[in-house]
Design an enzyme around this catalytic site. Structure first.
Site, PDB file in Angstrom:
ATOM      1  N   CYS A 244       0.817  -1.224   0.000  1.00  0.00           N
ATOM      2  CA  CYS A 244       0.000   0.000   0.000  1.00  0.00           C
ATOM      3  C   CYS A 244       0.844   1.265   0.000  1.00  0.00           C
ATOM      4  O   CYS A 244       0.340   2.341  -0.310  1.00  0.00           O
ATOM      5  CB  CYS A 244      -0.938  -0.008   1.203  1.00  0.00           C
ATOM      6  SG  CYS A 244      -2.033  -1.430   1.150  1.00  0.00           S
TER       7      CYS A 244
ATOM      8  N   HIS B 178      -3.696   6.935   2.465  1.00  0.00           N
ATOM      9  CA  HIS B 178      -4.032   5.635   1.880  1.00  0.00           C
ATOM     10  C   HIS B 178      -5.445   5.258   2.323  1.00  0.00           C
ATOM     11  O   HIS B 178      -5.824   5.465   3.480  1.00  0.00           O
ATOM     12  CB  HIS B 178      -3.011   4.601   2.355  1.00  0.00           C
ATOM     13  CG  HIS B 178      -3.377   3.201   2.002  1.00  0.00           C
ATOM     14  ND1 HIS B 178      -3.718   2.832   0.720  1.00  0.00           N
ATOM     15  CD2 HIS B 178      -3.471   2.078   2.770  1.00  0.00           C
ATOM     16  CE1 HIS B 178      -4.001   1.530   0.717  1.00  0.00           C
ATOM     17  NE2 HIS B 178      -3.865   1.055   1.940  1.00  0.00           N
TER      18      HIS B 178
ATOM     19  N   ASN C 289     -10.089  -0.569  -0.945  1.00  0.00           N
ATOM     20  CA  ASN C 289      -8.628  -0.482  -0.841  1.00  0.00           C
ATOM     21  C   ASN C 289      -8.008  -1.075  -2.108  1.00  0.00           C
ATOM     22  O   ASN C 289      -7.999  -2.287  -2.290  1.00  0.00           O
ATOM     23  CB  ASN C 289      -8.180  -1.244   0.412  1.00  0.00           C
ATOM     24  CG  ASN C 289      -6.671  -1.166   0.645  1.00  0.00           C
ATOM     25  OD1 ASN C 289      -5.917  -0.708  -0.221  1.00  0.00           O
ATOM     26  ND2 ASN C 289      -6.235  -1.624   1.796  1.00  0.00           N
TER      27      ASN C 289
HETATM   28  O1  UT7 Z   1      -3.998  -1.463   3.293  1.00  0.00           O
HETATM   29  C1  UT7 Z   1      -3.020  -2.168   3.964  1.00  0.00           C
HETATM   30  C2  UT7 Z   1      -3.088  -1.995   5.423  1.00  0.00           C
HETATM   31  N1  UT7 Z   1      -4.324  -2.542   5.930  1.00  0.00           N
HETATM   32  C3  UT7 Z   1      -5.012  -1.878   6.838  1.00  0.00           C
HETATM   33  O2  UT7 Z   1      -4.653  -0.761   7.184  1.00  0.00           O
HETATM   34  C4  UT7 Z   1      -6.223  -2.558   7.423  1.00  0.00           C
HETATM   35  C5  UT7 Z   1      -6.191  -2.468   8.923  1.00  0.00           C
HETATM   36  N2  UT7 Z   1      -7.258  -3.212   9.575  1.00  0.00           N
HETATM   37  C6  UT7 Z   1      -8.578  -2.898   9.432  1.00  0.00           C
HETATM   38  O3  UT7 Z   1      -8.941  -2.006   8.694  1.00  0.00           O
HETATM   39  C7  UT7 Z   1      -9.562  -3.635  10.291  1.00  0.00           C
HETATM   40  O4  UT7 Z   1      -8.867  -4.391  11.248  1.00  0.00           O
HETATM   41  C8  UT7 Z   1     -10.515  -4.588   9.474  1.00  0.00           C
HETATM   42  C9  UT7 Z   1     -11.503  -3.764   8.649  1.00  0.00           C
HETATM   43  C10 UT7 Z   1      -9.711  -5.496   8.583  1.00  0.00           C
HETATM   44  C11 UT7 Z   1     -11.346  -5.432  10.439  1.00  0.00           C
HETATM   45  O5  UT7 Z   1     -12.073  -4.593  11.341  1.00  0.00           O
HETATM   46  P1  UT7 Z   1     -11.972  -4.817  12.927  1.00  0.00           P
HETATM   47  O6  UT7 Z   1     -12.845  -3.812  13.519  1.00  0.00           O
HETATM   48  O7  UT7 Z   1     -10.521  -4.801  13.294  1.00  0.00           O
HETATM   49  O8  UT7 Z   1     -12.619  -6.233  13.088  1.00  0.00           O
HETATM   50  P2  UT7 Z   1     -11.986  -7.551  13.727  1.00  0.00           P
HETATM   51  O9  UT7 Z   1     -11.040  -8.188  12.783  1.00  0.00           O
HETATM   52  O10 UT7 Z   1     -11.515  -7.238  15.110  1.00  0.00           O
HETATM   53  O11 UT7 Z   1     -13.275  -8.428  13.841  1.00  0.00           O
HETATM   54  C12 UT7 Z   1     -14.390  -8.045  14.660  1.00  0.00           C
HETATM   55  C13 UT7 Z   1     -15.510  -9.038  14.450  1.00  0.00           C
HETATM   56  C14 UT7 Z   1     -15.051 -10.489  14.509  1.00  0.00           C
HETATM   57  O12 UT7 Z   1     -16.072 -11.255  15.095  1.00  0.00           O
HETATM   58  P3  UT7 Z   1     -15.981 -11.684  16.637  1.00  0.00           P
HETATM   59  O13 UT7 Z   1     -14.685 -12.453  16.774  1.00  0.00           O
HETATM   60  O14 UT7 Z   1     -15.973 -10.386  17.401  1.00  0.00           O
HETATM   61  O15 UT7 Z   1     -17.226 -12.497  16.820  1.00  0.00           O
HETATM   62  C15 UT7 Z   1     -14.922 -10.879  13.071  1.00  0.00           C
HETATM   63  O16 UT7 Z   1     -15.085 -12.256  12.855  1.00  0.00           O
HETATM   64  O17 UT7 Z   1     -16.059  -8.852  13.136  1.00  0.00           O
HETATM   65  C16 UT7 Z   1     -16.060 -10.107  12.450  1.00  0.00           C
HETATM   66  N3  UT7 Z   1     -15.862  -9.832  11.026  1.00  0.00           N
HETATM   67  C17 UT7 Z   1     -16.890  -9.597  10.185  1.00  0.00           C
HETATM   68  N4  UT7 Z   1     -18.224  -9.579  10.372  1.00  0.00           N
HETATM   69  C18 UT7 Z   1     -18.998  -9.306   9.314  1.00  0.00           C
HETATM   70  C19 UT7 Z   1     -14.709  -9.740  10.329  1.00  0.00           C
HETATM   71  N5  UT7 Z   1     -14.967  -9.448   9.062  1.00  0.00           N
HETATM   72  C20 UT7 Z   1     -16.318  -9.361   8.929  1.00  0.00           C
HETATM   73  C21 UT7 Z   1     -17.174  -9.089   7.862  1.00  0.00           C
HETATM   74  N6  UT7 Z   1     -18.515  -9.070   8.100  1.00  0.00           N
HETATM   75  N7  UT7 Z   1     -16.722  -8.830   6.623  1.00  0.00           N
END
Ligand code: UT7
Length: 329
Positions: free
Chosen positions: A116, A256, A286
């Site tokens: 990125c 980004h 992204n």
């Molecule tokens: O571009 C390169 C660099 N990348 C980044 O900068 C990305 C950085 N990370 C992020 O933007 C975020 O961490 C994500 C958008 C990838 C994920 O969001 P989050 O708020 O960190 O969610 P999480 O991974 O902590 O997951 C929270 C919950 C989980 O469920 P439980 O364990 O709380 O029951 C996940 O399983 O959300 C669930 N989850 C989803 N639910 C519905 C994860 N993905 C999804 C989804 N739809 N697509």
């Protein structure tokens, strides 16, 4: 003689026609428009469909439009750098394929792989060739066909990424505009959180690596989120400080586009009002190396000569950085 700077003298972008909406993703994985919108800010993303369509297809379209709108003869381009982690093939570099398809016969061409942050790294590299006086016209492209490395049964990645590319023309200027400063960082210990495991020399493609899904992008989102926020805030603040800039001096922050919450947090930490932060994540998602040039392309009409602009990115590697430039037209 005053210092030679590398000025961006044109920008153009290309996104494929196919729109993958949150509603369609709801039919593919266990997710919801509400989750995607509130957790990422993304409403839709573009997907490059069709056989034998590599990232070069989008780079070629972006460059064609750029050459046309800047009235540039392709044979005058001396260097082409393509930032991408989804090259058409491991070699030759995609920059060569784009140059061949657009008539840039006199350019030497290579790719930069910094995920990125790729466009930032490539822009700094291209600018150095101009600043040294050795090159007069350089094209820097950032783009990715993320759909080629996304597992559309993995809801943690498939809702985030999209396809797209953008390109800028760099030319020499002595009027004080152009790239003024850049600060880049890398930390390989972050590789565990964001990578594509197989397909390189450590794990070449085999039936087993394919079956195990190891050619898809892997991301452990939370640690990446935290590192992205602190990394980008740090370099933006440092670049502003060492150039004696306060927030009011900066017309645009161009972050980004990985997550709207990251953009908002970085803006808050750098004390930056959101009205002056470029955001188009809702429509493109992204696009990895594509996000920054696609933002500049989207906001081109609002940019004015002399505007102070700070670009910043964070991504796989880890890689991150910030560039301070003065818009040149
Ligand atoms: O571009 C390169 C660099 N990348 C980044 O900068 C990305 C950085 N990370 C992020 O933007 C975020 O961490 C994500 C958008 C990838 C994920 O969001 P989050 O708020 O960190 O969610 P999480 O991974 O902590 O997951 C929270 C919950 C989980 O469920 P439980 O364990 O709380 O029951 C996940 O399983 O959300 C669930 N989850 C989803 N639910 C519905 C994860 N993905 C999804 C989804 N739809 N697509």
């Amino acid at each position: 003689m005053s210092k030679i700077n590398a000025a961006i003298t044109g920008v153009h972008g290309y996104v494929p026609d196919y729109i993958l909406t949150n509603a369609e993703l709801e039919t593919m994985v266990e997710t919801s428009d509400e989750w995607i919108t509130t957790r990422t800010g993304i409403k839709e993303r573009r997907i490059l469909k069709g056989e034998e369509q590599g990232v070069s297809v989008m780079g070629i379209e972006a460059v064609k439009g750029l050459l046309e709108k800047t009235n540039t003869n392709p044979e005058d381009i001396e260097l082409v750098i393509f930032a991408t982690v989804t090259p058409d093939m491991p070699f030759p570099d995609t920059a060569n394929l784009v140059a061949a398809a657009t008539g840039m016969k006199n350019a030497f061409c290579y790719d930069i792989s910094a995920a990125c942050s790729g466009f930032l790294y490539a822009l700094t590299t291209g600018a150095k060739f101009i600043e040294s006086g050795s090159h007069k016209k350089v094209i820097v492209i950032g783009g990715d066909k993320m759909s080629s490395i996304i597992d559309y049964s993995d809801r943690t990645t498939c809702v985030i990424f999209g396809d797209g590319a953008g390109a800028v023309l760099l030319e020499a200027t002595e009027d004080g505009n152009g790239v003024i400063d850049s600060l880049h960082r890398s930390d390989g210990s972050g590789a565990q959180y964001l990578h594509q495991k197989a397909g390189g020399s450590r794990y070449p493609a085999t039936a087993d690596t394919v079956a195990a899904g190891e050619h898809f992008a892997f991301q452990n989102g939370r640690p990446v989120f935290k590192a992205a926020v602190s990394g980008m805030s740090d370099v933006v603040t440092k670049v502003m400080k060492r150039n004696e800039l306060v927030t009011d001096d900066i017309k645009w922050l161009v972050p980004h586009q990985a997550n709207k919450r990251i953009i908002e947090t970085v803006s808050r930490m750098a004390d930056f009002p959101l009205e002056r932060v470029m955001v188009n994540i809702h429509k493109f998602g992204n696009t990895t190396a594509g996000t920054l040039p696609l933002c500049l392309w989207d906001y081109e009409d609002q940019l004015k000569k002399g505007d102070n602009v700070i670009l910043t990115a964070f991504g796989g590697g880890f890689t991150w950085g910030a560039i301070y430039l003065k818009w040149a037209y």
